[in-house]
Design a protein around this motif. Sequence first.
Motif, PDB file in Angstrom:
ATOM      1  N   ALA A 367      13.373 -31.898 -13.888  1.00  0.00           N
ATOM      2  CA  ALA A 367      13.599 -30.460 -14.094  1.00  0.00           C
ATOM      3  C   ALA A 367      14.217 -29.819 -12.864  1.00  0.00           C
ATOM      4  O   ALA A 367      13.973 -30.238 -11.726  1.00  0.00           O
ATOM      5  N   PHE A 368      15.043 -28.787 -13.110  1.00  0.00           N
ATOM      6  CA  PHE A 368      15.547 -27.928 -12.042  1.00  0.00           C
ATOM      7  C   PHE A 368      15.750 -26.528 -12.624  1.00  0.00           C
ATOM      8  O   PHE A 368      15.687 -26.331 -13.849  1.00  0.00           O
ATOM      9  N   GLU A 369      16.012 -25.547 -11.777  1.00  0.00           N
ATOM     10  CA  GLU A 369      16.068 -24.139 -12.207  1.00  0.00           C
ATOM     11  C   GLU A 369      17.448 -23.557 -11.943  1.00  0.00           C
ATOM     12  O   GLU A 369      18.061 -23.820 -10.898  1.00  0.00           O
ATOM     13  N   VAL A 370      17.943 -22.791 -12.910  1.00  0.00           N
ATOM     14  CA  VAL A 370      19.147 -21.988 -12.715  1.00  0.00           C
ATOM     15  C   VAL A 370      18.694 -20.564 -12.417  1.00  0.00           C
ATOM     16  O   VAL A 370      17.963 -19.954 -13.204  1.00  0.00           O
ATOM     17  N   ALA A 371      19.114 -20.026 -11.264  1.00  0.00           N
ATOM     18  CA  ALA A 371      18.633 -18.715 -10.807  1.00  0.00           C
ATOM     19  C   ALA A 371      19.790 -17.865 -10.318  1.00  0.00           C
ATOM     20  O   ALA A 371      20.907 -18.351 -10.091  1.00  0.00           O
ATOM     21  N   ALA A 372      19.519 -16.579 -10.171  1.00  0.00           N
ATOM     22  CA  ALA A 372      20.508 -15.660  -9.596  1.00  0.00           C
ATOM     23  C   ALA A 372      20.546 -15.867  -8.087  1.00  0.00           C
ATOM     24  O   ALA A 372      19.560 -16.315  -7.484  1.00  0.00           O
ATOM     25  N   PRO A 373      21.675 -15.513  -7.460  1.00  0.00           N
ATOM     26  CA  PRO A 373      21.741 -15.643  -5.999  1.00  0.00           C
ATOM     27  C   PRO A 373      20.669 -14.793  -5.347  1.00  0.00           C
ATOM     28  O   PRO A 373      20.324 -13.697  -5.811  1.00  0.00           O
ATOM     29  N   PHE A 374      20.135 -15.230  -4.288  1.00  0.00           N
ATOM     30  CA  PHE A 374      19.086 -14.500  -3.574  1.00  0.00           C
ATOM     31  C   PHE A 374      19.715 -13.518  -2.592  1.00  0.00           C
ATOM     32  O   PHE A 374      20.521 -13.907  -1.745  1.00  0.00           O
ATOM     33  N   HIS A 375      19.353 -12.183  -2.714  1.00  0.00           N
ATOM     34  CA  HIS A 375      19.827 -11.156  -1.787  1.00  0.00           C
ATOM     35  C   HIS A 375      18.612 -10.602  -1.053  1.00  0.00           C
ATOM     36  O   HIS A 375      17.749  -9.946  -1.664  1.00  0.00           O
ATOM     37  N   PRO A 376      18.508 -10.778   0.206  1.00  0.00           N
ATOM     38  CA  PRO A 376      17.335 -10.292   0.942  1.00  0.00           C
ATOM     39  C   PRO A 376      17.289  -8.761   0.941  1.00  0.00           C
ATOM     40  O   PRO A 376      18.335  -8.093   0.959  1.00  0.00           O
ATOM     41  N   PRO A 377      16.117  -8.151   0.895  1.00  0.00           N
ATOM     42  CA  PRO A 377      15.999  -6.680   0.893  1.00  0.00           C
ATOM     43  C   PRO A 377      16.471  -6.108   2.236  1.00  0.00           C
ATOM     44  O   PRO A 377      16.441  -6.802   3.263  1.00  0.00           O
ATOM     45  N   PRO A 378      16.941  -4.822   2.232  1.00  0.00           N
ATOM     46  CA  PRO A 378      17.382  -4.205   3.507  1.00  0.00           C
ATOM     47  C   PRO A 378      16.195  -4.056   4.451  1.00  0.00           C
ATOM     48  O   PRO A 378      15.037  -3.924   4.026  1.00  0.00           O
ATOM     49  N   PRO A 379      16.453  -4.055   5.731  1.00  0.00           N
ATOM     50  CA  PRO A 379      15.356  -3.892   6.691  1.00  0.00           C
ATOM     51  C   PRO A 379      14.742  -2.486   6.568  1.00  0.00           C
ATOM     52  O   PRO A 379      15.407  -1.534   6.158  1.00  0.00           O
ATOM     53  N   PRO A 380      13.478  -2.344   6.903  1.00  0.00           N
ATOM     54  CA  PRO A 380      12.830  -1.015   6.798  1.00  0.00           C
ATOM     55  C   PRO A 380      13.449  -0.019   7.794  1.00  0.00           C
ATOM     56  O   PRO A 380      13.917  -0.411   8.877  1.00  0.00           O
ATOM     57  N   ILE A 381      13.452   1.303   7.398  1.00  0.00           N
ATOM     58  CA  ILE A 381      14.002   2.361   8.276  1.00  0.00           C
ATOM     59  C   ILE A 381      12.968   2.696   9.358  1.00  0.00           C
ATOM     60  O   ILE A 381      11.787   2.921   9.064  1.00  0.00           O
ATOM     61  N   HIS A 382      13.440   2.722  10.565  1.00  0.00           N
ATOM     62  CA  HIS A 382      12.551   2.993  11.686  1.00  0.00           C
ATOM     63  C   HIS A 382      12.593   4.493  12.035  1.00  0.00           C
ATOM     64  O   HIS A 382      13.675   5.071  12.204  1.00  0.00           O
ATOM     65  N   HIS A 383      11.423   5.102  12.130  1.00  0.00           N
ATOM     66  CA  HIS A 383      11.327   6.523  12.505  1.00  0.00           C
ATOM     67  C   HIS A 383      10.548   6.643  13.813  1.00  0.00           C
ATOM     68  O   HIS A 383       9.628   5.840  14.077  1.00  0.00           O
ATOM     69  N   CYS A 384      10.898   7.674  14.558  1.00  0.00           N
ATOM     70  CA  CYS A 384      10.163   7.935  15.808  1.00  0.00           C
ATOM     71  C   CYS A 384       8.808   8.558  15.480  1.00  0.00           C
ATOM     72  O   CYS A 384       8.610   9.158  14.418  1.00  0.00           O
ATOM     73  N   THR A 385       7.896   8.457  16.422  1.00  0.00           N
ATOM     74  CA  THR A 385       6.576   9.081  16.238  1.00  0.00           C
ATOM     75  C   THR A 385       6.701  10.595  16.408  1.00  0.00           C
ATOM     76  O   THR A 385       7.697  11.093  16.962  1.00  0.00           O
ATOM     77  N   PRO A 386       5.677  11.374  15.950  1.00  0.00           N
ATOM     78  CA  PRO A 386       5.759  12.841  16.087  1.00  0.00           C
ATOM     79  C   PRO A 386       5.921  13.312  17.532  1.00  0.00           C
ATOM     80  O   PRO A 386       6.453  14.402  17.776  1.00  0.00           O
ATOM     81  N   SER A 387       5.499  12.504  18.483  1.00  0.00           N
ATOM     82  CA  SER A 387       5.615  12.932  19.879  1.00  0.00           C
ATOM     83  C   SER A 387       6.946  12.527  20.492  1.00  0.00           C
ATOM     84  O   SER A 387       7.181  12.662  21.688  1.00  0.00           O
ATOM     85  N   GLN A 388       7.808  11.962  19.608  1.00  0.00           N
ATOM     86  CA  GLN A 388       9.115  11.520  20.089  1.00  0.00           C
ATOM     87  C   GLN A 388      10.209  12.218  19.301  1.00  0.00           C
ATOM     88  O   GLN A 388       9.996  12.773  18.236  1.00  0.00           O
TER      89      GLN A 388
END
Length: 410
Positions: A367-388
């Motif tokens: 057995a083997f599997e036919v699958a869709a191409p794998f697309h990695p998710p975008p990296p998370p958005i980085h936010h500054c802390t409230p004191s920055q």
Amino acid sequence: MTVKFWKASRNLVMGAVLACALINAASSQQSGTVLRASSTLLGGTTATIEIDIAGPKTANTETNLLLEFGPDGNSRTNPVPDPALPATTTFTVSSSSGGSHVFPLFGGFESQAFPGKNVAFNLLDPPTSPGLYSLSIVHLQEVPAGVTEIWKVQINGLPRAGVRTIASVRQGAFRSLVPTGVSQGPPAITIVPPPVTVGSAPALTVRSSGGLDLSNVALSQVAITPELGISGLGIGNATPNSIVVSFNVANCTPGGERTLTIRDQNVAASAIFALAAVRQTPAISVSPTRVVIASTATLNVMSTGCFDLSGVRPSQVSIVPSTGISGITVAATSATSLSLSFAVAGDAPLVSRRLVIENGDSNSSAAFEVAAPFHPPPPPIHHCTPSQRCCEEDENGSCTLCINRPRQCP
């Protein structure tokens, strides 16, 4: 007239003796029978024949001893039966009236060693009868009535087994023969222990009978047929009556009967042994186990369980279900592996598939599997802390430079 009668009588005698020999073709070592006008013997490296030449015989009378050697059990004269006597074979002729001479295999003439005799030993017709010899004794002087000369022929250097000797005499009578005895059967071998298992390295003890000497057998004289899957043939512990034959039997070798044959000079003996196959379930595996749509996929197929991939063609390969699969090709095949390529359409269903290979009476799948191409998710958005506070952002809105308040961005 005498010559014609001699030729006719010789042919009758030799024909009768030969017929008797063929009836008893399955003779073994050290057997023989002597009659007054003919004799036959088989086996042993030496033989002794004695003949009586009784008077009266006139001067220039000839006594003739015919000796014919040939393969024991021979059933045809075409091709010409060749006894293949060793070049070292000799014939020692002696007489009770005095004299002795050793004749080599190629023959000779002697007029001095035997008083009043001319003695010749010749190979009569090498092209058509390579084993037919004549010992001619010409009596230059008469042999008086009441006198009996005893002539002895000692043969040395014969093959140990497999050569039949047939003799007839004219103007004389056979007196004795050594060896004599009842035939005990043809040269033969037996094998201990059967059977042999596939994937093993057996050592078979082989025992001989009927005069087959195993003490000087060379490896080139041993064969196993058919030889498929057999390797590393070896011999050891040889004695005249036994030898150990060892070999390797490859995994996946087909079971069935094999024949072990051992030759000793011009004789051979065979025995059949069973080759027991180990039941193995044919199986294949594939790597990788996942292919993607809208691509040309390559699978490396490996075989286990004795499933032979060496001759696999594209017509023997299928992928189930086949929707979205096309252009199957096979390359780089061996008994245990092959490379398989095919096209996967962009709209091929994303389901598990089964690769099936048919080979003769068996098939295997993986057995083997036919699958869709794998697309990695975008990296998370980085936010500054409230004191920055954020001073720089990338294209995704992620802050790449944060500074502490109340500082100002540069």
